[in-house]
Design an enzyme around this catalytic site. Structure first.
Site, PDB file in Angstrom:
ATOM      1  N   GLU A 414     104.859  93.190 -42.488  1.00  0.00           N
ATOM      2  CA  GLU A 414     104.736  94.390 -43.730  1.00  0.00           C
ATOM      3  C   GLU A 414     106.309  95.149 -43.725  1.00  0.00           C
ATOM      4  O   GLU A 414     106.336  96.354 -43.641  1.00  0.00           O
ATOM      5  CB  GLU A 414     103.670  95.522 -43.269  1.00  0.00           C
ATOM      6  CG  GLU A 414     102.509  94.814 -43.442  1.00  0.00           C
ATOM      7  CD  GLU A 414     101.224  96.026 -43.515  1.00  0.00           C
ATOM      8  OE1 GLU A 414     101.504  97.244 -43.352  1.00  0.00           O
ATOM      9  OE2 GLU A 414     100.222  95.508 -43.789  1.00  0.00           O
ATOM     10  N   GLU A 489      96.588  89.390 -42.281  1.00  0.00           N
ATOM     11  CA  GLU A 489      95.844  90.587 -41.802  1.00  0.00           C
ATOM     12  C   GLU A 489      94.731  90.658 -42.582  1.00  0.00           C
ATOM     13  O   GLU A 489      94.829  90.730 -43.973  1.00  0.00           O
ATOM     14  CB  GLU A 489      96.522  91.967 -41.694  1.00  0.00           C
ATOM     15  CG  GLU A 489      97.167  92.505 -40.536  1.00  0.00           C
ATOM     16  CD  GLU A 489      97.931  93.514 -40.484  1.00  0.00           C
ATOM     17  OE1 GLU A 489      97.554  94.428 -40.764  1.00  0.00           O
ATOM     18  OE2 GLU A 489      98.943  93.371 -40.015  1.00  0.00           O
TER      19      GLU A 489
HETATM   20  C1  GAL Z   1      98.448  97.015 -41.491  1.00  0.00           C
HETATM   21  C2  GAL Z   1      99.621  96.838 -40.430  1.00  0.00           C
HETATM   22  C3  GAL Z   1      98.785  96.944 -38.909  1.00  0.00           C
HETATM   23  C4  GAL Z   1      97.601  97.943 -39.047  1.00  0.00           C
HETATM   24  C5  GAL Z   1      96.503  97.901 -40.209  1.00  0.00           C
HETATM   25  C6  GAL Z   1      95.754  99.085 -39.974  1.00  0.00           C
HETATM   26  O1  GAL Z   1      98.911  97.545 -42.525  1.00  0.00           O
HETATM   27  O2  GAL Z   1     100.147  95.843 -40.602  1.00  0.00           O
HETATM   28  O3  GAL Z   1      99.719  97.179 -38.102  1.00  0.00           O
HETATM   29  O4  GAL Z   1      98.428  99.246 -39.225  1.00  0.00           O
HETATM   30  O5  GAL Z   1      97.357  97.899 -41.216  1.00  0.00           O
HETATM   31  O6  GAL Z   1      94.730  98.707 -41.117  1.00  0.00           O
END
Ligand code: GAL
Length: 820
Positions: A414, A489
């Site tokens: 990100e 993710e």
């Molecule tokens: C993402 C981020 C992670 C964590 C996650 C929580 O945006 O890359 O490190 O913060 O959100 O949902």
């Protein structure tokens, strides 16, 4: 003069002799350190850092003696005034570690190095008062040469200064020399640090073509290199070769695979004028990987869907202090769920972690950074990036490039640069850098900006990862038909183990919180995220997607979204009523927001399974008969009230019974992943589900209303451990009723006593709001469970006896054997 010369020659001969026999040594430097803290102190005060702490002559006898790995922050205390996102723990501050050690005269002529697997952070290393080197990135492994300042035949003092600024991380970083440290001695001619690169350019059933490239230091015209390969652990040499760039042929190789993680060992021997001067061994695997845009990921030519999770580096109650058994247990539990891939969010892990993955058959995406030039917190990696990114990427890849488990290198997560042309250039530069070191694995980045899949950023990496964009898979594929795609993710569902709030709502956004917990119906997620079902649906609609990495496998310390900010008006609640309720709750508590660890985990901070474990298990192990009912069935205040029941099963159909009465048989529809009986009216008793697959009986689960807490049950994950001073037994402490059923909602405090050759290393409960110390001999259960982690004592075998007592619950006992 003459005599002295003769003596020197003799000595050199003698030394060379020993060098010949023991060309290289690598010994643990974990014991015998002394430690002191300065700057921001754990109690909130400040302690001035005096000058000269690196001096060999300094009297450090009043410093605290300790062993590494060590995490100074996990010692606590939790402090209300510290940020939630870094776990309310005092990681900020300056720490000094000092150790003396003797280097014998016989080592004269050798080169001496310290290898630090990880120190948080901004490490500066001194030897005998002299500056020897530094490495600021807290997640990097690095080597510092000490030779020049070593006093042979005498005592030497090594001193390491660490500095953890506040606001350096979005999650709990820990503090200290939190991974292993080694003292390495080599002959002047030796294999460079991580200097063996093993690739497998051609893999056939009858032949594995293995290429070994060796970087040497101090080589002369008389230096030669030999190699041999044998199956790892045991077995005869299967092939031999020679040269700094050598091809070795392994007949009928046993391939490395997630099902059968077969490893080979390459032994590299360096000779100087025919005498052995260095020997190093590297494990590797023979396997092929391919990332395709249409068939997904291919391992040895077979399509393997990545059923992955993201993992932060902490080990729950142990904090950041690395322990191989604790990591192994994490991986075992993840494998039990059917997980086959881990993304090391958002940084390189401990070397042993990747090693375990190679041994256990787990795919790994190793990630480098959470930011590049544009930072996310005031003192994060962004300030180091310009000067250090190249060295950090090199260190990451060179250390782990021989590991067959590693299948992708991620250059970032990100990053803020996704939408800027100059950012695309940075990404391109990083991908090129990675490929120049390792051309055998693809590069990737975890992208949260929806434009990054179409604005050209996607072309800067080989394999494209979307964070939380299941709705964009189809359009990405249309726009980039040639590029492999995956969910870097996914989900970010939040839940607290054993907590359920009513009424149950499909509104995913954070509603239904209670007392800083989150309901475990697995329907709750922050605005950017989803429940597991939504990701499954997208993955099923788009079979070309390589797979997903769920955020996260385990709960981790810090980032307790939705309670992640210390200001009530920043709580992430979409529902104004909910927010008002939480504000009142805060007023009542007279506290800031207590949560200090995440709710994202499929397993909690102690490794206890949340309900979500079973929705993933059902999907990732479809051939294993399994059914799981939620919620628990202890709701005296809900008699006559609607209390929905959800079932996760690897079957396709199920019938639910309450006290023997059928509540109906339901079949999963297309793209449905859970069975729901949303109108069940609560009556105490027994819920039972019978699951079917292809119309045949497949699995069952029951959930009973329990009696009151009556006793403690102790269960060790292993009752025989190694007396090496590192091995652990994880003991689950359960509050049971008279029948031995776990009593939901019980939170009895349990006291522990330990006798014999072990110690209580840590305790925990998986309650993200608890400010009780992890380093204690008592713990309040959270929804019926808490955990004791027992460590063996080095060199002491025998029975370790743990007893647990709690008011009104009597005493429970357990024995563990510690053996050499
Ligand atoms: C993402 C981020 C992670 C964590 C996650 C929580 O945006 O890359 O490190 O913060 O959100 O949902």
């Amino acid at each position: 003069m003459q005599r002295v010369l003769v003596f020197c020659v003799l000595l050199t001969l003698l030394c060379t002799d020993s060098v010949r026999l023991e060309a290289r040594s690598r010994e643990s430097l974990n014991s015998g350190w002394r430690f002191a803290r300065f700057g921001a102190m754990p109690d909130g005060t400040t302690r001035a850092e005096p000058e000269g702490l690196e001096n060999g002559t300094l009297d450090d006898s009043d410093w605290r003696p300790l062993y590494l790995p060590h995490d100074w922050a996990i010692e606590g205390p939790f402090r209300d005034d510290l940020p939630n996102r870094t776990g309310k723990l005092p990681y900020e501050g300056i720490g000094w570690y000092r150790k003396t050690f003797t280097v014998p005269m016989s080592d004269r002529g050798k080169r001496i190095f310290i290898d630090i697997d990880g120190a948080m952070s901004r490490a500066q290393v001194y030897i005998n008062g002299q500056y020897a080197g530094q490495w600021p990135y807290g997640y990097a492994s690095f080597r510092i040469e000490l030779t020049e300042h070593i006093r042979f035949g005498e005592e030497n003092t090594i001193a390491v200064r660490l500095d953890n600024p506040g606001e350096s991380s979005r999650w709990y970083p820990g503090g200290g020399i939190y991974r292993n440290v080694w003292l390495v001695k080599t002959a002047p001619v030796h294999v460079a640090h991580w200097g063996v690169c093993i690739t497998t350019p051609e893999v056939r059933e009858d032949l594995g073509n293995v290429r070994a490239q060796v970087e040497l230091e101090g080589a002369t015209a008389a230096t030669t290199v030999r190699h041999e390969i044998r199956p790892s652990g045991s077995g005869d040499v299967v092939t031999r070769g020679e040269g700094e760039d050598c091809t070795l042929l392994v007949p009928s190789p046993r391939l490395w695979d997630i099902e059968s993680p077969h490893l080979y060992t390459l032994r590299t021997t360096v000779l100087e004028e025919g005498n052995v001067v260095d020997v190093v061994e590297n494990d590797f695997g023979i396997r092929t990987i391919e990332f395709t845009a249409d068939r997904g990921f291919l391992l040895n030519g077979r399509a393997v869907k990545m059923n992955g999770v993201c993992m932060h580096h902490d080990l729950g109650p142990l904090g950041a202090a690395f322990n191989t058994r604790a990591a192994e247990r994490q991986i075992e539990l993840l494998k039990e769920m059917g997980c086959n891939a881990i993304r090391t969010a958002h940084n390189p892990p401990a070397p042993e972690y990747v090693d375990l993955c190679s041994r256990m058959g787990m795919l790994v995406q190793v990630e480098s950074f959470d930011c590049w030039k544009a930072g996310k917190t005031e003192n994060d990696y962004s300030s180091l990036f310009p000067e250090w990114h190249k060295r950090d990427i090199e260190a990451m890849i060179r250390r782990d490039r021989n590991q067959p488990s590693v299948v992708m290198w991620s250059t970032g997560n990100e990053v803020r640069e996704q939408n800027k042309p100059e950012g695309h250039a940075v990404s391109q530069m990083l991908s090129d850098l990675v490929r120049s070191i390792d051309p055998t694995r693809p590069t990737t980045v975890g992208c949260n900006n929806q434009n990054s899949g179409k604005n050209g950023f996607q072309k800067t990496v080989d394999v494209f990862g979307y964070n939380y964009k299941p709705h964009l898979y189809e359009s990405f594929q249309k726009n980039n038909p040639e590029q492999p795609l995956y969910g870097s993710e996914t989900a970010s569902t939040v839940s607290s183990r054993g907590e359920y709030f009513f009424p149950v709502s499909d509104e995913k956004h954070m509603g239904q919180g209670g007392y800083f917990q989150v309901s475990s119906y697995d329907l709750t997620a922050p605005p950017w995220a989803n429940n597991p079902d939504i990701e499954f649906e997208a993955q099923d609609r788009c079979p070309y997607v390589i797979g997903e990495f769920v955020w996260t496998g385990f709960d981790y310390i810090g980032e307790p979204t939705p309670y992640n900010k210390d200001s009530t008006n920043l709580l992430n609640f979409a529902d104004p009523e909910e927010r008002q309720r939480m504000e009142k709750e805060l007023e009542r508590l007279g506290s800031k927001i207590p949560p200090r660890s995440s709710y994202f985990g499929i397993l909690d901070l102690c490794g206890f399974k949340k309900d979500r474990f079973y929705i993933y298990k059902a999907r990732w192990r479809p051939d294993l008969p399994m059914a799981h009912i939620l919620p628990h069935w202890n709701w005296p205040e809900r008699i006559g009230k609607v209390t929905p029941v959800h079932v996760y099963t690897s079957g396709d159909e199920a019938e639910l019974f309450l006290n023997g009465r059928s509540l109906g048989r339901k079949k999963k529809g297309d793209l449905e992943y859970r069975l729901r009986w949303d109108d069940v009216v609560y009556q105490p008793g027994e819920l039972k589900v019978v699951a079917y697959k292809d119309a045949a009986r497949w699995a069952e689960d029951t959930m009973k209303t329990t009696g009151a807490p009556a006793k403690i049950d102790l269960r060790a994950d292993r009752s025989l451990i190694d007396s090496d001073g590192r091995d652990l037994s994880f003991i689950t402490v359960q509050i049971s009723d008279a029948q031995g059923l776990l009593v939901p909602r019980s939170n009895n405090e349990v006291q522990f006593e330990l006798e014999g050759p072990g110690e209580i290393l840590a305790v925990g409960s998986g309650d993200p709001t608890s400010h009780e110390s992890f380093q204690a001999s008592k713990r309040k259960a959270f929804n019926g469970l808490c955990l004791v982690i027992v460590r063996s004592r080095a060199g002491e075998s025998g029975e370790i006896r743990l007893s647990a007592t709690s008011d009104g619950l009597g005493k429970a006992r357990l024995q563990i054997e510690s053996k050499e």
